[in-house]
Every structure is written in C-alpha cells, then in structure tokens.
Design an enzyme around this catalytic site. Structure first.
Site, PDB file in Angstrom:
ATOM      1  N   GLU A 159      13.119  -0.169 -17.871  1.00 33.08           N
ATOM      2  CA  GLU A 159      14.436  -0.341 -17.267  1.00 33.08           C
ATOM      3  C   GLU A 159      14.876  -1.808 -17.356  1.00 33.08           C
ATOM      4  O   GLU A 159      14.093  -2.725 -17.139  1.00 33.08           O
ATOM      5  CB  GLU A 159      14.360   0.090 -15.797  1.00 33.08           C
ATOM      6  CG  GLU A 159      15.651  -0.027 -15.030  1.00 33.08           C
ATOM      7  CD  GLU A 159      15.509   0.446 -13.585  1.00 33.08           C
ATOM      8  OE1 GLU A 159      16.543   0.640 -12.932  1.00 33.08           O
ATOM      9  OE2 GLU A 159      14.365   0.624 -13.109  1.00 33.08           O
ATOM     10  N   LYS A 214      22.454   5.250 -14.999  1.00 31.10           N
ATOM     11  CA  LYS A 214      21.561   5.725 -13.936  1.00 31.10           C
ATOM     12  C   LYS A 214      22.344   6.487 -12.866  1.00 31.10           C
ATOM     13  O   LYS A 214      23.376   6.016 -12.382  1.00 31.10           O
ATOM     14  CB  LYS A 214      20.852   4.512 -13.337  1.00 31.10           C
ATOM     15  CG  LYS A 214      19.758   4.793 -12.335  1.00 31.10           C
ATOM     16  CD  LYS A 214      19.100   3.467 -11.947  1.00 31.10           C
ATOM     17  CE  LYS A 214      17.940   3.598 -11.006  1.00 31.10           C
ATOM     18  NZ  LYS A 214      17.321   2.272 -10.734  1.00 31.10           N
ATOM     19  N   TYR A 224      16.670   1.290  -0.516  1.00 32.66           N
ATOM     20  CA  TYR A 224      15.644   1.217   0.524  1.00 32.66           C
ATOM     21  C   TYR A 224      14.597   0.213   0.068  1.00 32.66           C
ATOM     22  O   TYR A 224      14.544  -0.159  -1.112  1.00 32.66           O
ATOM     23  CB  TYR A 224      15.001   2.592   0.752  1.00 32.66           C
ATOM     24  CG  TYR A 224      14.466   3.221  -0.509  1.00 32.66           C
ATOM     25  CD1 TYR A 224      13.194   2.910  -0.994  1.00 32.66           C
ATOM     26  CD2 TYR A 224      15.231   4.124  -1.250  1.00 32.66           C
ATOM     27  CE1 TYR A 224      12.708   3.465  -2.165  1.00 32.66           C
ATOM     28  CE2 TYR A 224      14.751   4.688  -2.423  1.00 32.66           C
ATOM     29  CZ  TYR A 224      13.488   4.367  -2.874  1.00 32.66           C
ATOM     30  OH  TYR A 224      13.014   4.916  -4.033  1.00 32.66           O
ATOM     31  N   CYS A 261      14.549   5.340 -14.034  1.00 35.92           N
ATOM     32  CA  CYS A 261      13.780   5.061 -12.827  1.00 35.92           C
ATOM     33  C   CYS A 261      14.053   6.005 -11.670  1.00 35.92           C
ATOM     34  O   CYS A 261      13.506   7.106 -11.610  1.00 35.92           O
ATOM     35  CB  CYS A 261      13.978   3.601 -12.414  1.00 35.92           C
ATOM     36  SG  CYS A 261      12.655   2.998 -11.312  1.00 35.92           S
ATOM     37  N   LYS A 271       0.078   3.432  -5.462  1.00 37.73           N
ATOM     38  CA  LYS A 271       1.328   4.027  -5.930  1.00 37.73           C
ATOM     39  C   LYS A 271       1.104   4.853  -7.195  1.00 37.73           C
ATOM     40  O   LYS A 271       1.893   5.752  -7.497  1.00 37.73           O
ATOM     41  CB  LYS A 271       2.367   2.933  -6.194  1.00 37.73           C
ATOM     42  CG  LYS A 271       3.793   3.455  -6.313  1.00 37.73           C
ATOM     43  CD  LYS A 271       4.783   2.304  -6.368  1.00 37.73           C
ATOM     44  CE  LYS A 271       6.210   2.789  -6.379  1.00 37.73           C
ATOM     45  NZ  LYS A 271       7.177   1.663  -6.419  1.00 37.73           N
ATOM     46  N   LEU A 279      -7.975 -26.949   0.069  1.00 39.35           N
ATOM     47  CA  LEU A 279      -9.230 -26.197  -0.043  1.00 39.35           C
ATOM     48  C   LEU A 279     -10.107 -26.585   1.143  1.00 39.35           C
ATOM     49  O   LEU A 279     -10.765 -27.630   1.141  1.00 39.35           O
ATOM     50  CB  LEU A 279      -9.913 -26.529  -1.372  1.00 39.35           C
ATOM     51  CG  LEU A 279     -11.156 -25.719  -1.727  1.00 39.35           C
ATOM     52  CD1 LEU A 279     -10.848 -24.226  -1.763  1.00 39.35           C
ATOM     53  CD2 LEU A 279     -11.705 -26.164  -3.090  1.00 39.35           C
ATOM     54  N   SER A 280     -10.080 -25.746   2.175  1.00 32.71           N
ATOM     55  CA  SER A 280     -10.707 -26.112   3.441  1.00 32.71           C
ATOM     56  C   SER A 280     -12.157 -25.688   3.558  1.00 32.71           C
ATOM     57  O   SER A 280     -12.868 -26.165   4.443  1.00 32.71           O
ATOM     58  CB  SER A 280      -9.925 -25.462   4.582  1.00 32.71           C
ATOM     59  OG  SER A 280     -10.086 -24.044   4.545  1.00 32.71           O
ATOM     60  N   GLY A 281     -12.586 -24.759   2.708  1.00 31.42           N
ATOM     61  CA  GLY A 281     -13.899 -24.157   2.881  1.00 31.42           C
ATOM     62  C   GLY A 281     -13.828 -22.837   3.614  1.00 31.42           C
ATOM     63  O   GLY A 281     -14.820 -22.111   3.718  1.00 31.42           O
ATOM     64  N   SER A 299      -8.401 -20.009   1.836  1.00 27.65           N
ATOM     65  CA  SER A 299      -8.246 -20.937   0.714  1.00 27.65           C
ATOM     66  C   SER A 299      -9.248 -20.620  -0.392  1.00 27.65           C
ATOM     67  O   SER A 299      -8.959 -20.835  -1.572  1.00 27.65           O
ATOM     68  CB  SER A 299      -8.386 -22.386   1.178  1.00 27.65           C
ATOM     69  OG  SER A 299      -9.692 -22.672   1.623  1.00 27.65           O
ATOM     70  N   GLU A 357      -1.718 -13.706   9.837  1.00 28.54           N
ATOM     71  CA  GLU A 357      -1.272 -14.969  10.431  1.00 28.54           C
ATOM     72  C   GLU A 357       0.247 -15.084  10.398  1.00 28.54           C
ATOM     73  O   GLU A 357       0.868 -15.530  11.373  1.00 28.54           O
ATOM     74  CB  GLU A 357      -1.917 -16.139   9.696  1.00 28.54           C
ATOM     75  CG  GLU A 357      -3.429 -16.211   9.865  1.00 28.54           C
ATOM     76  CD  GLU A 357      -4.079 -17.235   8.956  1.00 28.54           C
ATOM     77  OE1 GLU A 357      -5.273 -17.515   9.179  1.00 28.54           O
ATOM     78  OE2 GLU A 357      -3.409 -17.739   8.035  1.00 28.54           O
TER      79      GLU A 357
END
Length: 580
Positions: free
Chosen positions: A44, A127, A133, A163, A196, A332-334, A338, A437
C-alpha cells in the site's frame, strides 16, 4: 485451469522518498521478472510511503505521486519489463481535500492501487474501507471508493483491493464473489503488534472464503516513526488453505504458482449488500509460458521474544537511517533498561555506531559502574565515562535545593551531557525509559526523558527483563551482564534507592497498566480482575497525572495493541477520575 505465477514484493518504503521508492519498485520488479512472474504486487502507498499524514493535503505532494505512477509505467517498459503486470500503491486525487473550502462530497484524496503493463496505467482502484481507529486517521485524509476494479490477465479475473478492505466483511470481497474473480490482490501497510500474524491469517482465510477466490496479501516491511511493519505476506486459497507465507521483518520476494479458474463473461450477480459497482479492464496479450514450477513455501513463525526484538531492532534502525543520523548515544547506567537499549542499538546499527556514556554521581554503586563497563566490553560499543558529581556540586553551590529537586538535578545534568555530545558529534540521543515508567510518570522531564527516540517506549518493565533473558540465549556472546538482569532496579539518585520505594512491584503494576492503558478498563473492572482497590486508585492517579510528561516524550516503536502516542490520545487538562 490457467497457471499464474505471482510475486509478492515485501519491501521497505520511506515516506516522501518518491524517487527512492520508485527505484525500489523497478529493482524488485526485475527480480520478479527474472523469476518468471506474470504479476508482481507491492505494498500500500508504495510510491509515497505510509502513513503520509497531512502531506496528503499538499497538492504538490499528490501531483508528485501521480506523476511518479505514470513515469514508473513508462520506465518499467523501458527496462524491458513491460510484459510484467505490476500492482503498486500510490496516492491519487479526483478532487480537493476534505478540509478545503472547495471540497465536494464524494471526491477528494484517494488511497489507490494501480496495475501497470506495457508502459500504461491499465487500471486503478480506490480503497473502500477507511480505518479510523488506533493509529489510523483515514477518514480525515481520504474519500472512500465505491467501485471494485477487476482486471482480466491472461484469462484470469483479478480484483484489486487495499489493506482495510480485507479487515472488514462486505464491500470489496463480497463484490469480488459477485464478479466471479479467481484472485483478489490485497496490498497492505499493516503495522506490527505482538501476535498480529495469528490475527492476519484467520482474517485472510475468512475473506478468501467470502470472496470465493484465492487471496494474495502483501504487506510492507520497515520502520516509520512509531510504527514498524513486519511483512508477513501470504497467499490463501479460496477454501482458506494457506499456500505460501513470508517471514517477518525482512525484505523478500515470494514467488508462487497458482492454478486459477478461467474467467467467463457471465454477468455479475445482483448486489448482496456490498454497495459496490464493478469496473473491468483487460491486460493485452497471453501469459508467457512458465519454466518449471515455483512454490513460495511457508516460513516458520517466530517466538514472541524474537518477534518483539526484531520489531525493536528494525524500528530503531530505520528511524536512525531514514532520518540521516550517523550514530546514537545514550546513558549507560548498568541497569536493565539501558542494557537492553544498548543491545538493541548494537544489533540494529553495529557497535561502531553506538556510544554508551556512564555518568556516575556520588550515589552510583560500584556494581552499576562495573556492569556498564562489562556490557561495553561484551558488545564492543564506544564506552565513555563522564562523572557528574562535580557538575551537580557546582549547581548546588549556587542554588539551594533539597530532596526530589536534587534527584532531578542529577538526571538533568546527565541529559545536558548527552545533548551536548549529540550537538558536538551528531549522535541521535536515545532515551531508555520503559512503558511502565512512562505510564506512572517515573521519569524526570529534561533529564532521563531527554532523547530523540525511545526503543523501549512501548515495552513494559516485566517484558524488558524477559527480552534481556531471551537475548542472552541467542548465538554469540550474551550482551547483557547477569547482574543487570538480577539486581533490584534503582534510579540511584539517593542513598540505597530502589524503584520499589516509590512504585509497586512491576509484576503487580504492569497488569494494571495494561488493563487501564491498553484495554481502557475502568476502576471497577480492574478491581473485579483481582487487583487491590487502593493500589488501583493510586496507579490510575499516577497514570492520569503523567499525561503532560508523555506528551513531551520521544517517539518509540509500537509493539502493543495500544502504545502511548498516536494510539492513545487523551487531554492533558482532564479532571475526570475513575471511581469519583
């Protein structure tokens, strides 16, 4: 029965790159011709990319699409591919856009499919079903088509659809049965979400039975902003039997021989509620003789973790490459988030294009610093250490802050460092916050939320751990240190801090978030599902109050049924509260 050799070109297009997309059609059409195909179908809006959003309102853009279609037909013939029938998606128009003061009901912008042959645009189709939605806004952009296009190709009647036409009963597929077609070609830009592929197969099988015809479903592959397209193209017989199927997240050409009924000139049956006219066209000439036989095969389905990982890798790779970034940088925090972002980035771009920056403060643990260094060694990415405590102290020497403000200051100093490196060296900054988060607002604006793209934006915290464990089982050196997976999560912005100080355990929190965000369940329904009422109230309040933060968050790859961003649109100023 005539035999039609069909090719489905599961390829990657880029929004707005009409010359590049056209070149892709020519390149893959040649491969189809070399495989002896009579017909090749592309996804498409192949010529313009998808979704084009408000570009559709620009006359210049629509006209460029129309010109490109005509030029492509001529170029294919000049390439010696004129005998190959090519079905390709593009944007057309038969009137001004619906938002124009000159708008006329029933005409406007069209999500279109065309069949090209011998240098000509033989047939077009608009189409019929327009999705409105989730991530789709097609009623805003397009007018619905009311006519099914049927093309006679070598004695076989082929219907063109696009589609959403396959996602709803009635309309084009009912009309296809009336028209007595042998094959329905359905070109798609169907975005990925987990599992899907299972939904699609059952769907295509239902439509094939509804149409009484074989269905060829071709889907695009690649990343476009928050969306990623996984391919999963297939061919299903009129009885609902899966005949051939591609893999996911890879460009490929599926070539398959189909024995199809010969077309007749019997008039179509009366309408059965589909409300569509039938328009016919003919491709001149006979089908070239076939050499040998071709079976496209049925690709194995991937396990969930592999599917999600592939989506995240492809989404990041295409966002970086299509937007012209040379490399990425992130903190890069450990920690686990990350670490997973680092592994995704290295898989997507290679370690030479990935920079991880450790930015320890006075509260950073030795094991976190060691884990960051260990991951860098495992993956080979560019690893740097930029301590922030002296910078934080400079701020505190000039402004009096305490408590949460000091915690947020540390995060914002880190954000400043990453953006400075981006400005200096041209990296795209990746932010590493996960869906859990983001849902409850457990992030610092202009601190750990800084970034141009977030690979984990739609990945709940529990799934982050699941993906980490899966990735470490794959061939090669496990990229993620075991300690990053097993240790308790912490922002390390104050002494002995743990996420559990502020949040419920993620195993409890994530199902509530999924119910409220993904499934739109209310308070009573969440409590009826077995969740503690006080915890439900607290979680829903956090989610509602964090809307202003999410509105400012970076885009990230969608993998769920409802991602933050274009999938879920709520007002920031909103005083409705569940249960009140």
């Amino acid at each position: 029965m005539p035999t039609l050799r069909i090719a489905l070109a599961q390829v990657n297009s880029t929004v707005g790159d009409i010359p590049g997309n056209t070149a892709t059609v020519r390149r893959w059409s040649r491969q189809a011709a070399e495989a002896g195909a009579h017909l090749v179908a592309f996804p498409e809006m192949m010529l313009t990319g998808y979704p084009i959003e408000d570009l559709v309102f620009r006359n210049s853009f629509v006209e460029a699409s129309q010109r490109a279609l005509r030029a492509l037909a001529a170029d294919l013939a000049a390439d010696g591919l004129g005998e190959l029938a090519v079905v390709v998606g593009y944007v057309d128009a038969d009137g001004p856009p619906a938002i124009s003061s000159d708008a006329v009901p029933g005409v406007g912008r069209r999500d279109a499919s065309a069949l090209l042959h011998r240098g000509e645009v033989v047939a077009t189709y608009f189409k019929h079903h327009l999705p409105n939605y989730g991530v789709f806004d097609e009623n805003r952009y397009f007018e619905t088509g009311d006519t099914l296009t049927v093309v006679r190709l070598g004695g076989i009647d082929v219907a063109l659809t696009v589609c959403e036409d396959i996602w709803q009963a009635g309309g084009p597929f009912t009309a296809a049965r009336r028209a007595g077609v042998g094959l329905v070609v359905n070109i798609n830009a169907s975005p990925y979400e987990l599992n899907k592929d299972d939904v699609r197969l059952a769907l295509v099988q239902r439509r094939a039975v509804e149409a009484g015809a074989t269905v060829a479903f071709v889907n695009m592959v690649g990343g476009q902003d928050e969306l990623v397209f996984d391919g999963d193209s297939m061919i299903v017989s009129e009885a609902g039997e899966l005949l051939a199927r591609t893999g996911q997240f890879t460009e490929e050409l599926l070539v398959h021989d189909l024995d199809l009924p010969e077309a007749t000139d019997t008039p179509p049956a009366p309408e059965h509620g589909d409300g569509m006219r039938i328009r016919r066209a003919t491709v001149a000439g006979e089908l070239p003789a076939l050499a040998g036989t071709r079976n496209g095969g049925i690709a194995d389905r991937a396990e969930d973790e592999s599917e999600i990982w592939s989506a995240l890798v492809l989404g990041l790779r295409d966002y970086v490459n299509k937007n012209g970034f040379r490399s990425v940088v992130f903190g890069l925090s450990g920690g686990i988030d990350s670490a997973v972002v680092a592994a995704i980035a290295v898989d997507a771009l290679g370690p030479e294009r990935v920079t991880g920056v450790s930015m320890p403060s006075g509260y950073s643990s030795e094991h976190s610093k060691d884990d960051a260094a260990d991951l860098a060694k495992r993956t080979g990415l560019d690893y740097r250490v930029e301590p922030i405590q002296a910078m934080v102290d400079s701020f505190l020497a000039n402004i009096s802050l305490s408590g949460l403000a000091v915690e947020n200051l540390q995060a914002r100093v880190r954000g400043v460092i990453l953006m400075a490196l981006s400005n200096q060296e041209g990296h795209l900054v990746l932010t590493t916050g996960n869906k859990s988060e983001l849902a409850v607002g457990y992030s610092t604006l202009y601190g750990d939320s800084v970034g141009g793209f977030n690979p984990l934006k739609d990945v709940p915290k529990t799934m982050v751990w699941q993906l980490a464990r899966w990735r470490n089982t794959q061939p090669g050196t496990p990229p993620i240190p075991e300690n990053s997976i097993t240790k308790a999560p912490s922002a390390e912005l104050r002494p002995d801090q743990k996420d559990s100080d502020s949040l419920p355990d993620y195993e409890i929190l994530d199902p509530i978030i999924k119910g409220y965000v993904d499934r739109d369940l209310g308070r009573d329904e969440l409590i009826a599902a077995g969740n503690d009422p006080a915890l439900v109230d607290r979680t829903l309040r956090m989610i509602d109050l964090a809307e202003y933060k999410r509105r400012q968050s970076a885009p990230g790859t969608k993998i769920s049924g409802k991602a933050f961003g274009r999938d879920r649109r709520l007002p920031i100023t909103n005083l409705f509260r569940e249960g009140l």
